[in-house]
Write a protein that holds these residues in place. Structure first.
Motif, PDB file in Angstrom:
ATOM      1  N   GLY A 110      -1.537  -2.007   1.385  1.00  0.00           N
ATOM      2  CA  GLY A 110      -0.137  -1.844   1.687  1.00  0.00           C
ATOM      3  C   GLY A 110      -1.057  -0.444   2.416  1.00  0.00           C
ATOM      4  O   GLY A 110       0.520  -0.403   3.765  1.00  0.00           O
ATOM      5  N   VAL A 111      -2.183  -0.462   3.393  1.00  0.00           N
ATOM      6  CA  VAL A 111      -2.202   0.363   4.338  1.00  0.00           C
ATOM      7  C   VAL A 111      -1.583  -0.135   5.432  1.00  0.00           C
ATOM      8  O   VAL A 111      -1.471   0.485   6.962  1.00  0.00           O
ATOM      9  CB  VAL A 111      -3.851   1.038   4.202  1.00  0.00           C
ATOM     10  CG1 VAL A 111      -4.096   2.325   5.132  1.00  0.00           C
ATOM     11  CG2 VAL A 111      -3.491   2.456   3.086  1.00  0.00           C
ATOM     12  N   PHE A 112      -2.158  -1.582   5.196  1.00  0.00           N
ATOM     13  CA  PHE A 112      -2.165  -1.946   6.395  1.00  0.00           C
ATOM     14  C   PHE A 112      -1.107  -3.366   6.903  1.00  0.00           C
ATOM     15  O   PHE A 112      -0.531  -3.930   7.472  1.00  0.00           O
ATOM     16  CB  PHE A 112      -2.907  -3.474   6.424  1.00  0.00           C
ATOM     17  CG  PHE A 112      -4.712  -2.525   6.477  1.00  0.00           C
ATOM     18  CD1 PHE A 112      -5.169  -1.964   7.978  1.00  0.00           C
ATOM     19  CD2 PHE A 112      -5.191  -2.229   5.193  1.00  0.00           C
ATOM     20  CE1 PHE A 112      -6.243  -1.627   8.013  1.00  0.00           C
ATOM     21  CE2 PHE A 112      -6.443  -1.255   5.738  1.00  0.00           C
ATOM     22  CZ  PHE A 112      -7.124  -0.851   6.578  1.00  0.00           C
ATOM     23  N   ASP A 126       5.315  -0.834   8.724  1.00  0.00           N
ATOM     24  CA  ASP A 126       5.626   0.896   8.433  1.00  0.00           C
ATOM     25  C   ASP A 126       6.131   0.886   8.140  1.00  0.00           C
ATOM     26  O   ASP A 126       7.758   0.447   7.378  1.00  0.00           O
ATOM     27  CB  ASP A 126       6.047   0.738  10.208  1.00  0.00           C
ATOM     28  CG  ASP A 126       5.429   0.922  11.319  1.00  0.00           C
ATOM     29  OD1 ASP A 126       4.082   1.533  10.918  1.00  0.00           O
ATOM     30  OD2 ASP A 126       5.282   0.877  12.247  1.00  0.00           O
ATOM     31  N   GLY A 127       5.716   1.904   6.897  1.00  0.00           N
ATOM     32  CA  GLY A 127       7.012   2.452   5.835  1.00  0.00           C
ATOM     33  C   GLY A 127       6.731   1.913   4.958  1.00  0.00           C
ATOM     34  O   GLY A 127       7.315   2.514   3.672  1.00  0.00           O
ATOM     35  N   TRP A 128       6.154   0.871   4.603  1.00  0.00           N
ATOM     36  CA  TRP A 128       6.146  -0.254   2.934  1.00  0.00           C
ATOM     37  C   TRP A 128       5.256   0.610   2.387  1.00  0.00           C
ATOM     38  O   TRP A 128       5.623   1.063   1.298  1.00  0.00           O
ATOM     39  CB  TRP A 128       4.975  -1.380   3.494  1.00  0.00           C
ATOM     40  CG  TRP A 128       5.113  -2.653   2.267  1.00  0.00           C
ATOM     41  CD1 TRP A 128       6.437  -3.257   2.279  1.00  0.00           C
ATOM     42  CD2 TRP A 128       4.437  -1.932   0.983  1.00  0.00           C
ATOM     43  NE1 TRP A 128       5.354  -4.291   1.134  1.00  0.00           N
ATOM     44  CE2 TRP A 128       4.406  -3.165   0.663  1.00  0.00           C
ATOM     45  CE3 TRP A 128       3.189  -1.619   0.725  1.00  0.00           C
ATOM     46  CZ2 TRP A 128       4.731  -3.230  -0.824  1.00  0.00           C
ATOM     47  CZ3 TRP A 128       2.683  -1.488  -0.466  1.00  0.00           C
ATOM     48  CH2 TRP A 128       2.858  -2.966  -1.160  1.00  0.00           C
ATOM     49  N   LEU A 129       4.367   0.974   2.352  1.00  0.00           N
ATOM     50  CA  LEU A 129       3.353   1.341   0.953  1.00  0.00           C
ATOM     51  C   LEU A 129       4.172   3.088   0.509  1.00  0.00           C
ATOM     52  O   LEU A 129       4.774   3.066  -0.272  1.00  0.00           O
ATOM     53  CB  LEU A 129       2.051   1.847   1.907  1.00  0.00           C
ATOM     54  CG  LEU A 129       1.211   2.801   0.625  1.00  0.00           C
ATOM     55  CD1 LEU A 129       1.269   2.667  -0.559  1.00  0.00           C
ATOM     56  CD2 LEU A 129       0.043   3.366   1.515  1.00  0.00           C
ATOM     57  N   THR A 130       4.597   3.869   2.072  1.00  0.00           N
ATOM     58  CA  THR A 130       5.597   4.905   1.676  1.00  0.00           C
ATOM     59  C   THR A 130       6.455   4.674   0.627  1.00  0.00           C
ATOM     60  O   THR A 130       7.100   5.404  -0.490  1.00  0.00           O
ATOM     61  CB  THR A 130       5.734   6.230   2.140  1.00  0.00           C
ATOM     62  OG1 THR A 130       4.661   6.365   3.442  1.00  0.00           O
ATOM     63  CG2 THR A 130       6.282   6.888   2.261  1.00  0.00           C
TER      64      THR A 130
END
Length: 261
Positions: free
Chosen positions: A128-130, A133-137
Protein backbone atom coordinates in the motif's frame (compact mmCIF):
# COMPACT_ATOMS: atom_id res chain seq x y z
CA UNK A 1 10.51 -35.54 20.58
CA UNK A 2 8.41 -34.81 17.53
CA UNK A 3 5.46 -32.47 17.84
CA UNK A 4 2.21 -34.35 18.50
CA UNK A 5 -0.25 -33.56 15.74
CA UNK A 6 -3.99 -34.01 15.29
CA UNK A 7 -5.48 -35.92 12.39
CA UNK A 8 -4.49 -33.93 9.34
CA UNK A 9 -6.83 -31.99 7.08
CA UNK A 10 -4.45 -32.78 4.22
CA UNK A 11 -3.31 -35.39 1.80
CA UNK A 12 -0.03 -37.24 2.01
CA UNK A 13 2.18 -38.02 4.97
CA UNK A 14 5.75 -37.25 5.85
CA UNK A 15 8.26 -40.09 6.05
CA UNK A 16 9.13 -38.95 9.58
CA UNK A 17 7.37 -36.72 12.05
CA UNK A 18 8.55 -33.11 11.78
CA UNK A 19 10.42 -31.35 14.53
CA UNK A 20 8.54 -28.95 16.84
CA UNK A 21 10.28 -26.03 15.15
CA UNK A 22 9.24 -27.20 11.69
CA UNK A 23 5.63 -27.54 12.86
CA UNK A 24 5.61 -23.99 14.23
CA UNK A 25 7.15 -22.56 11.07
CA UNK A 26 4.54 -24.41 9.01
CA UNK A 27 1.74 -22.98 11.16
CA UNK A 28 3.13 -19.47 10.73
CA UNK A 29 3.46 -19.91 6.96
CA UNK A 30 -0.01 -21.38 6.60
CA UNK A 31 -1.57 -18.55 8.59
CA UNK A 32 0.49 -16.06 6.59
CA UNK A 33 -0.92 -17.51 3.36
CA UNK A 34 -4.50 -17.46 4.65
CA UNK A 35 -4.38 -13.87 5.93
CA UNK A 36 -2.43 -12.59 2.93
CA UNK A 37 -4.94 -14.15 0.54
CA UNK A 38 -8.09 -12.88 2.20
CA UNK A 39 -6.90 -9.40 3.20
CA UNK A 40 -5.17 -8.70 -0.11
CA UNK A 41 -8.34 -9.66 -1.93
CA UNK A 42 -10.51 -7.60 0.42
CA UNK A 43 -8.38 -4.46 0.14
CA UNK A 44 -7.03 -4.63 -3.41
CA UNK A 45 -9.69 -6.43 -5.40
CA UNK A 46 -13.07 -6.53 -3.64
CA UNK A 47 -14.10 -3.00 -4.60
CA UNK A 48 -11.72 -2.23 -7.40
CA UNK A 49 -14.01 0.17 -9.22
CA UNK A 50 -16.09 0.24 -12.39
CA UNK A 51 -15.37 -0.08 -16.09
CA UNK A 52 -16.31 2.58 -18.63
CA UNK A 53 -19.75 1.03 -19.05
CA UNK A 54 -20.37 0.97 -15.31
CA UNK A 55 -19.74 -2.74 -14.78
CA UNK A 56 -18.02 -3.46 -11.47
CA UNK A 57 -14.45 -4.68 -11.77
CA UNK A 58 -14.19 -5.75 -8.15
CA UNK A 59 -14.61 -9.32 -6.97
CA UNK A 60 -16.90 -8.37 -4.08
CA UNK A 61 -17.90 -10.61 -1.19
CA UNK A 62 -17.90 -13.67 -3.43
CA UNK A 63 -14.29 -13.13 -4.43
CA UNK A 64 -13.17 -12.58 -0.85
CA UNK A 65 -14.98 -15.74 0.25
CA UNK A 66 -13.37 -17.78 -2.50
CA UNK A 67 -9.97 -16.30 -1.70
CA UNK A 68 -10.05 -17.44 1.92
CA UNK A 69 -11.28 -20.89 0.94
CA UNK A 70 -8.60 -21.31 -1.72
CA UNK A 71 -5.92 -20.11 0.69
CA UNK A 72 -6.98 -22.70 3.27
CA UNK A 73 -6.96 -25.48 0.68
CA UNK A 74 -3.50 -24.49 -0.53
CA UNK A 75 -2.14 -24.19 2.99
CA UNK A 76 -3.70 -27.45 4.14
CA UNK A 77 -2.08 -29.50 1.41
CA UNK A 78 1.24 -27.61 1.51
CA UNK A 79 1.80 -27.29 5.25
CA UNK A 80 -0.77 -29.56 6.86
CA UNK A 81 1.40 -32.68 6.73
CA UNK A 82 3.99 -30.81 8.80
CA UNK A 83 1.89 -29.10 11.46
CA UNK A 84 -1.66 -30.44 11.14
CA UNK A 85 -2.80 -27.35 9.25
CA UNK A 86 -4.63 -25.35 11.93
CA UNK A 87 -3.73 -21.78 10.81
CA UNK A 88 -6.24 -20.49 13.35
CA UNK A 89 -6.08 -20.26 17.17
CA UNK A 90 -9.74 -21.23 17.41
CA UNK A 91 -9.09 -24.43 15.48
CA UNK A 92 -6.16 -25.25 17.75
CA UNK A 93 -8.35 -24.74 20.83
CA UNK A 94 -11.16 -26.81 19.37
CA UNK A 95 -8.85 -29.69 18.50
CA UNK A 96 -7.36 -29.62 21.99
CA UNK A 97 -10.83 -29.63 23.57
CA UNK A 98 -11.74 -32.63 21.44
CA UNK A 99 -8.64 -34.54 22.52
CA UNK A 100 -6.98 -34.33 19.12
CA UNK A 101 -4.13 -32.00 20.07
CA UNK A 102 -2.03 -31.65 23.26
CA UNK A 103 -2.87 -28.68 25.47
CA UNK A 104 0.84 -28.28 26.15
CA UNK A 105 1.39 -27.22 22.53
CA UNK A 106 -1.55 -24.82 22.19
CA UNK A 107 0.22 -21.62 23.25
CA UNK A 108 3.19 -22.05 20.92
CA UNK A 109 0.86 -22.79 17.99
CA UNK A 110 -1.22 -19.69 18.74
CA UNK A 111 1.90 -17.51 18.91
CA UNK A 112 3.11 -18.85 15.57
CA UNK A 113 -0.28 -18.21 13.99
CA UNK A 114 -0.48 -14.65 15.29
CA UNK A 115 3.01 -13.91 13.99
CA UNK A 116 2.19 -15.35 10.57
CA UNK A 117 -0.96 -13.25 10.29
CA UNK A 118 0.78 -10.07 11.41
CA UNK A 119 3.56 -10.52 8.86
CA UNK A 120 0.91 -10.93 6.15
CA UNK A 121 -0.86 -7.65 6.91
CA UNK A 122 2.48 -5.90 7.26
CA UNK A 123 3.28 -7.01 3.72
CA UNK A 124 -0.09 -5.64 2.56
CA UNK A 125 0.82 -2.31 4.17
CA UNK A 126 4.16 -2.37 2.36
CA UNK A 127 2.37 -2.80 -0.95
CA UNK A 128 0.00 0.00 0.00
CA UNK A 129 2.91 2.37 0.57
CA UNK A 130 3.53 2.17 -3.18
CA UNK A 131 -0.13 2.52 -4.07
CA UNK A 132 -2.03 5.54 -5.38
CA UNK A 133 -1.89 8.73 -3.33
CA UNK A 134 -3.97 8.34 -0.21
CA UNK A 135 -4.77 4.64 -0.74
CA UNK A 136 -3.10 3.38 2.43
CA UNK A 137 -4.48 6.19 4.59
CA UNK A 138 -7.96 5.58 3.23
CA UNK A 139 -7.71 1.82 3.82
CA UNK A 140 -6.62 2.35 7.40
CA UNK A 141 -9.29 4.95 8.09
CA UNK A 142 -11.88 2.45 6.80
CA UNK A 143 -10.60 -0.16 9.25
CA UNK A 144 -8.16 -2.08 7.03
CA UNK A 145 -10.67 -4.93 6.52
CA UNK A 146 -10.81 -5.41 10.29
CA UNK A 147 -13.63 -7.31 11.93
CA UNK A 148 -16.15 -5.20 13.75
CA UNK A 149 -19.67 -3.97 14.29
CA UNK A 150 -21.36 -0.64 13.78
CA UNK A 151 -19.22 1.44 11.45
CA UNK A 152 -16.89 -1.49 10.82
CA UNK A 153 -19.74 -3.84 9.85
CA UNK A 154 -20.32 -3.90 6.07
CA UNK A 155 -24.04 -4.29 6.73
CA UNK A 156 -24.27 -2.03 9.77
CA UNK A 157 -24.90 -4.83 12.27
CA UNK A 158 -24.46 -4.23 15.99
CA UNK A 159 -22.31 -6.10 18.52
CA UNK A 160 -24.96 -8.75 19.20
CA UNK A 161 -24.86 -9.89 15.60
CA UNK A 162 -21.09 -10.17 15.70
CA UNK A 163 -21.16 -12.21 18.91
CA UNK A 164 -23.74 -14.69 17.59
CA UNK A 165 -21.96 -15.06 14.26
CA UNK A 166 -18.56 -15.69 15.83
CA UNK A 167 -19.88 -18.18 18.37
CA UNK A 168 -22.06 -20.19 16.01
CA UNK A 169 -20.03 -20.20 12.84
CA UNK A 170 -16.72 -20.91 14.59
CA UNK A 171 -18.39 -23.87 16.31
CA UNK A 172 -19.76 -25.10 12.98
CA UNK A 173 -16.33 -24.76 11.37
CA UNK A 174 -14.60 -26.72 14.13
CA UNK A 175 -17.23 -29.48 13.99
CA UNK A 176 -16.70 -29.83 10.23
CA UNK A 177 -12.95 -30.11 10.78
CA UNK A 178 -13.36 -32.69 13.53
CA UNK A 179 -15.73 -34.75 11.41
CA UNK A 180 -13.77 -34.77 8.18
CA UNK A 181 -10.46 -35.49 9.93
CA UNK A 182 -11.78 -38.19 12.29
CA UNK A 183 -9.24 -41.06 12.47
CA UNK A 184 -11.73 -43.75 11.48
CA UNK A 185 -14.74 -41.96 9.98
CA UNK A 186 -13.00 -39.06 8.26
CA UNK A 187 -11.58 -38.79 4.75
CA UNK A 188 -8.08 -37.27 4.83
CA UNK A 189 -7.80 -37.35 1.04
CA UNK A 190 -10.41 -34.64 0.56
CA UNK A 191 -10.35 -33.08 4.02
CA UNK A 192 -8.43 -29.98 2.95
CA UNK A 193 -10.92 -29.31 0.17
CA UNK A 194 -13.94 -29.80 2.43
CA UNK A 195 -12.51 -27.47 5.08
CA UNK A 196 -11.74 -24.80 2.49
CA UNK A 197 -15.26 -25.01 1.07
CA UNK A 198 -16.74 -24.81 4.57
CA UNK A 199 -14.78 -21.63 5.27
CA UNK A 200 -15.90 -20.20 1.94
CA UNK A 201 -19.52 -20.87 2.87
CA UNK A 202 -19.05 -19.24 6.27
CA UNK A 203 -17.63 -16.10 4.68
CA UNK A 204 -20.40 -15.94 2.08
CA UNK A 205 -22.95 -16.02 4.89
CA UNK A 206 -21.32 -13.66 7.39
CA UNK A 207 -19.07 -11.05 5.73
CA UNK A 208 -21.94 -8.51 5.74
CA UNK A 209 -22.34 -8.92 9.52
CA UNK A 210 -18.82 -8.37 10.84
CA UNK A 211 -16.34 -9.02 7.99
CA UNK A 212 -16.09 -12.64 9.24
CA UNK A 213 -13.41 -13.62 11.69
CA UNK A 214 -13.82 -17.17 13.05
CA UNK A 215 -10.05 -16.79 13.36
CA UNK A 216 -8.48 -14.60 16.09
CA UNK A 217 -5.13 -14.48 14.26
CA UNK A 218 -6.81 -12.91 11.24
CA UNK A 219 -8.58 -10.39 13.49
CA UNK A 220 -5.39 -9.40 15.29
CA UNK A 221 -3.52 -9.05 12.02
CA UNK A 222 -5.95 -6.48 10.61
CA UNK A 223 -6.71 -4.64 13.86
CA UNK A 224 -3.00 -3.81 14.19
CA UNK A 225 -3.37 -1.49 11.19
CA UNK A 226 -7.09 -0.74 11.47
CA UNK A 227 -6.88 2.01 14.05
CA UNK A 228 -8.30 2.62 17.49
CA UNK A 229 -11.87 1.50 16.77
CA UNK A 230 -10.73 -1.82 15.32
CA UNK A 231 -8.48 -2.42 18.31
CA UNK A 232 -11.24 -1.49 20.76
CA UNK A 233 -13.59 -4.03 19.15
CA UNK A 234 -10.96 -6.75 18.83
CA UNK A 235 -11.90 -8.48 22.09
CA UNK A 236 -15.12 -9.83 20.58
CA UNK A 237 -13.13 -11.58 17.85
CA UNK A 238 -10.76 -13.12 20.37
CA UNK A 239 -13.26 -14.22 23.01
CA UNK A 240 -16.21 -15.54 21.03
CA UNK A 241 -14.41 -17.58 18.35
CA UNK A 242 -12.46 -19.19 21.21
CA UNK A 243 -15.65 -19.96 23.13
CA UNK A 244 -17.35 -21.34 20.03
CA UNK A 245 -14.37 -23.55 19.26
CA UNK A 246 -14.10 -24.87 22.80
CA UNK A 247 -17.83 -25.62 22.93
CA UNK A 248 -17.63 -27.46 19.61
CA UNK A 249 -14.58 -29.47 20.67
CA UNK A 250 -16.02 -30.60 23.98
CA UNK A 251 -19.44 -31.30 22.45
CA UNK A 252 -17.98 -33.33 19.60
CA UNK A 253 -15.88 -35.35 22.01
CA UNK A 254 -18.91 -36.05 24.22
CA UNK A 255 -21.32 -36.85 21.41
CA UNK A 256 -19.14 -38.64 18.89
CA UNK A 257 -16.25 -40.04 20.88
CA UNK A 258 -13.61 -37.45 19.99
CA UNK A 259 -10.57 -39.26 18.65
CA UNK A 260 -12.05 -42.68 19.38
CA UNK A 261 -13.91 -44.77 16.85
Amino acid sequence: MSEPRPEQPTTGAADTLPSPTAALVAEALGTFLLVLGVISTALFAADFGASDNGTSLGVGFLGVSLAVGLAVVAGAYAFGPISGGHFNPAVTLGLAAAGRFPWSSVLRYVIAQVIGGAVATTLVVLVGVFGPDGWLTSAQQAGFASNGWGRLSPGGFDIGGAIVVELVFTAVFVIVILGVTHPTRGNPTIAGLVIGLALTLIHLATIPVDNTSVNPARSIATAIYGGGEALAQLWVFLVFPALGALAAGYAYRALFGGAKA
